[in-house]
Design a protein around this motif. Structure first.
Motif, PDB file in Angstrom:
ATOM      1  N   ALA A  14       0.823  -1.214   0.000  1.00 14.02           N
ATOM      2  CA  ALA A  14       0.000   0.000   0.000  1.00 14.02           C
ATOM      3  C   ALA A  14       0.857   1.264   0.000  1.00 14.02           C
ATOM      4  CB  ALA A  14      -0.896   0.011   1.221  1.00 14.02           C
ATOM      5  N   THR A  15       0.318   2.324  -0.599  1.00 14.40           N
ATOM      6  CA  THR A  15       0.904   3.651  -0.516  1.00 14.40           C
ATOM      7  C   THR A  15      -0.178   4.600  -0.052  1.00 14.40           C
ATOM      8  OG1 THR A  15       2.524   3.252  -2.257  1.00 14.40           O
ATOM      9  CG2 THR A  15       1.993   5.546  -1.795  1.00 14.40           C
ATOM     10  N   THR A  16       0.003   5.124   1.145  1.00 12.55           N
ATOM     11  CA  THR A  16      -0.903   6.115   1.703  1.00 12.55           C
ATOM     12  C   THR A  16      -0.064   7.133   2.443  1.00 12.55           C
ATOM     13  OG1 THR A  16      -2.697   4.526   1.971  1.00 12.55           O
ATOM     14  CG2 THR A  16      -2.844   6.551   3.247  1.00 12.55           C
ATOM     15  N   LEU A  17      -0.148   8.386   2.021  1.00 15.24           N
ATOM     16  CA  LEU A  17       0.620   9.450   2.648  1.00 15.24           C
ATOM     17  C   LEU A  17      -0.295  10.592   3.057  1.00 15.24           C
ATOM     18  CD1 LEU A  17       3.613   9.635   0.146  1.00 15.24           C
ATOM     19  CD2 LEU A  17       3.643   8.644   2.428  1.00 15.24           C
ATOM     20  N   ARG A  18      -0.039  11.127   4.226  1.00 17.86           N
ATOM     21  CA  ARG A  18      -0.710  12.350   4.690  1.00 17.86           C
ATOM     22  C   ARG A  18       0.295  13.469   4.453  1.00 17.86           C
ATOM     23  NH1 ARG A  18      -4.659  14.176   8.528  1.00 17.86           N
ATOM     24  NH2 ARG A  18      -3.871  15.972   9.671  1.00 17.86           N
ATOM     25  N   LEU A  19      -0.076  14.411   3.588  1.00 16.78           N
ATOM     26  CA  LEU A  19       0.822  15.483   3.162  1.00 16.78           C
ATOM     27  C   LEU A  19       0.329  16.822   3.702  1.00 16.78           C
ATOM     28  CD1 LEU A  19       0.989  14.343  -0.561  1.00 16.78           C
ATOM     29  CD2 LEU A  19       2.684  13.874   1.213  1.00 16.78           C
ATOM     30  N   THR A  20       1.233  17.599   4.280  1.00 16.95           N
ATOM     31  CA  THR A  20       0.866  18.902   4.836  1.00 16.95           C
ATOM     32  C   THR A  20       1.825  19.962   4.321  1.00 16.95           C
ATOM     33  OG1 THR A  20       0.045  17.854   6.859  1.00 16.95           O
ATOM     34  CG2 THR A  20       0.486  20.218   6.964  1.00 16.95           C
ATOM     35  N   VAL A  21       1.264  21.092   3.890  1.00 17.75           N
ATOM     36  CA  VAL A  21       2.044  22.258   3.461  1.00 17.75           C
ATOM     37  C   VAL A  21       1.631  23.421   4.351  1.00 17.75           C
ATOM     38  CG1 VAL A  21       2.495  23.897   1.598  1.00 17.75           C
ATOM     39  CG2 VAL A  21       2.158  21.482   1.068  1.00 17.75           C
ATOM     40  N   THR A  22       2.618  24.074   4.952  1.00 18.63           N
ATOM     41  CA  THR A  22       2.352  25.254   5.777  1.00 18.63           C
ATOM     42  C   THR A  22       3.130  26.420   5.191  1.00 18.63           C
ATOM     43  OG1 THR A  22       2.127  23.856   7.735  1.00 18.63           O
ATOM     44  CG2 THR A  22       2.416  26.220   8.104  1.00 18.63           C
ATOM     45  N   GLY A  23       2.391  27.430   4.754  1.00 21.52           N
ATOM     46  CA  GLY A  23       3.021  28.614   4.187  1.00 21.52           C
ATOM     47  C   GLY A  23       2.803  28.661   2.697  1.00 21.52           C
ATOM     48  N   PRO A  24       3.277  29.624   2.038  1.00 16.42           N
ATOM     49  CA  PRO A  24       3.966  30.767   2.622  1.00 16.42           C
ATOM     50  C   PRO A  24       3.005  31.665   3.404  1.00 16.42           C
ATOM     51  CG  PRO A  24       3.622  31.119   0.289  1.00 16.42           C
ATOM     52  CD  PRO A  24       3.133  29.734   0.604  1.00 16.42           C
ATOM     53  N   ALA A  25       3.573  32.600   4.143  1.00 11.65           N
ATOM     54  CA  ALA A  25       2.737  33.511   4.933  1.00 11.65           C
ATOM     55  C   ALA A  25       1.888  34.357   3.995  1.00 11.65           C
ATOM     56  CB  ALA A  25       3.623  34.417   5.785  1.00 11.65           C
ATOM     57  N   PRO A  26       0.634  34.602   4.376  1.00 15.89           N
ATOM     58  CA  PRO A  26      -0.225  35.432   3.512  1.00 15.89           C
ATOM     59  C   PRO A  26       0.363  36.835   3.354  1.00 15.89           C
ATOM     60  CG  PRO A  26      -1.452  34.557   5.399  1.00 15.89           C
ATOM     61  CD  PRO A  26      -0.029  34.167   5.577  1.00 15.89           C
ATOM     62  N   ALA A  27       0.566  37.241   2.129  1.00 13.21           N
ATOM     63  CA  ALA A  27       1.162  38.553   1.859  1.00 13.21           C
ATOM     64  C   ALA A  27       0.106  39.621   1.681  1.00 13.21           C
ATOM     65  CB  ALA A  27       2.031  38.478   0.608  1.00 13.21           C
ATOM     66  N   THR A  28      -1.138  39.242   1.471  1.00 15.92           N
ATOM     67  CA  THR A  28      -2.174  40.225   1.159  1.00 15.92           C
ATOM     68  C   THR A  28      -2.905  40.721   2.394  1.00 15.92           C
ATOM     69  OG1 THR A  28      -3.764  38.446   0.820  1.00 15.92           O
ATOM     70  CG2 THR A  28      -2.559  39.235  -1.114  1.00 15.92           C
ATOM     71  N   ILE A  29      -2.610  40.160   3.552  1.00 18.44           N
ATOM     72  CA  ILE A  29      -3.326  40.567   4.768  1.00 18.44           C
ATOM     73  C   ILE A  29      -2.391  41.411   5.616  1.00 18.44           C
ATOM     74  CG2 ILE A  29      -4.503  39.778   6.853  1.00 18.44           C
ATOM     75  CD1 ILE A  29      -5.102  37.163   5.374  1.00 18.44           C
ATOM     76  N   ALA A  30      -2.752  42.656   5.798  1.00 21.36           N
ATOM     77  CA  ALA A  30      -1.953  43.563   6.627  1.00 21.36           C
ATOM     78  C   ALA A  30      -2.328  43.354   8.086  1.00 21.36           C
ATOM     79  CB  ALA A  30      -2.220  45.003   6.209  1.00 21.36           C
ATOM     80  N   PRO A  31      -1.366  43.518   9.006  1.00 25.29           N
ATOM     81  CA  PRO A  31      -1.701  43.407  10.422  1.00 25.29           C
ATOM     82  C   PRO A  31      -2.697  44.483  10.823  1.00 25.29           C
ATOM     83  CG  PRO A  31       0.663  43.845  10.095  1.00 25.29           C
ATOM     84  CD  PRO A  31       0.014  43.792   8.758  1.00 25.29           C
ATOM     85  N   SER A  32      -3.533  44.174  11.774  1.00 21.17           N
ATOM     86  CA  SER A  32      -4.517  45.154  12.240  1.00 21.17           C
ATOM     87  C   SER A  32      -3.818  46.207  13.093  1.00 21.17           C
ATOM     88  CB  SER A  32      -5.607  44.450  13.055  1.00 21.17           C
ATOM     89  OG  SER A  32      -5.045  43.961  14.251  1.00 21.17           O
ATOM     90  N   PRO A  33      -4.425  47.365  13.267  1.00 26.57           N
ATOM     91  CA  PRO A  33      -3.798  48.410  14.093  1.00 26.57           C
ATOM     92  C   PRO A  33      -3.573  47.947  15.537  1.00 26.57           C
ATOM     93  CG  PRO A  33      -5.627  49.319  12.839  1.00 26.57           C
ATOM     94  CD  PRO A  33      -5.632  47.834  12.633  1.00 26.57           C
ATOM     95  N   GLU A  34      -4.416  47.037  16.013  1.00 27.22           N
ATOM     96  CA  GLU A  34      -4.290  46.553  17.392  1.00 27.22           C
ATOM     97  C   GLU A  34      -3.140  45.565  17.545  1.00 27.22           C
ATOM     98  OE1 GLU A  34      -7.387  45.897  15.725  1.00 27.22           O
ATOM     99  OE2 GLU A  34      -8.011  47.925  16.220  1.00 27.22           O
ATOM    100  N   SER A  35      -2.704  44.951  16.451  1.00 22.45           N
ATOM    101  CA  SER A  35      -1.681  43.917  16.524  1.00 22.45           C
ATOM    102  C   SER A  35      -0.590  44.188  15.507  1.00 22.45           C
ATOM    103  CB  SER A  35      -2.324  42.558  16.234  1.00 22.45           C
ATOM    104  OG  SER A  35      -1.338  41.584  16.076  1.00 22.45           O
TER     105      SER A  35
END
Length: 145
Positions: free
Chosen positions: A35-56
């Motif tokens: 059998a071939t069964t793989l759980r694949l996870t990709v994290t990133g890249p960081a969202p470039a279109t979302i600016a930090p809020s003024p509070e953070s």
């Protein structure tokens, strides 16, 4: 004293069992496909279109995406399962491989993880790439989702 191991007994039973819908007289040996069964996870890249809020002032965390890949036959919820399985077969199960592709030197890190089995062999792979170009060049369609 019994010298047979459970694995040897299971293998003997699998080889002696007739295929479904056939009789023992016309059935050849049953050889299970690893059998071939793989759980694949990709994290990133960081969202470039979302600016930090003024509070953070903290930048938003990169989003993680996870899919399951099955091969032989190709399936799961990986959108390019056929190509991903073909890439793994071509590299004999290696997730990361050499590449001649030139990528822009832009640091936008992407983390990947693959856990499971490829043709019955355990797979545990984790790596961070400098950007998605490097990821795609080194892993082909495996993490292309």
């Amino acid at each position: 004293m019994n010298t047979h191991t459970p694995a040897a007994l299971l293998a003997a039973l699998l080889l002696a069992a007739p295929a479904v819908g056939t009789s023992a007289a016309d059935a050849g040996p049953v050889v299970p496909t690893p059998a071939t069964t793989l759980r694949l996870t990709v994290t990133g890249p960081a969202p470039a279109t979302i600016a930090p809020s003024p509070e953070s002032t903290a930048a938003p965390a990169p989003a993680a995406r996870t899919v399951t890949l099955h091969c032989d036959p190709a399936g799961g919820d990986h959108p390019r399962a056929d190509a991903a399985c073909a890439d793994l077969d071509a590299s004999q199960g290696r997730v990361d491989r050499e590449s001649d592709t030139a990528c822009v030197l832009l640091y936008d890190p992407v983390e990947v993880r693959a856990e499971g089995v490829w043709h019955g062999r355990p797979v545990s792979f984790a790596r961070q790439y400098g950007n998605t170009c490097e990821l795609n060049a080194r892993t082909g369609a495996v993490f292309a989702f």
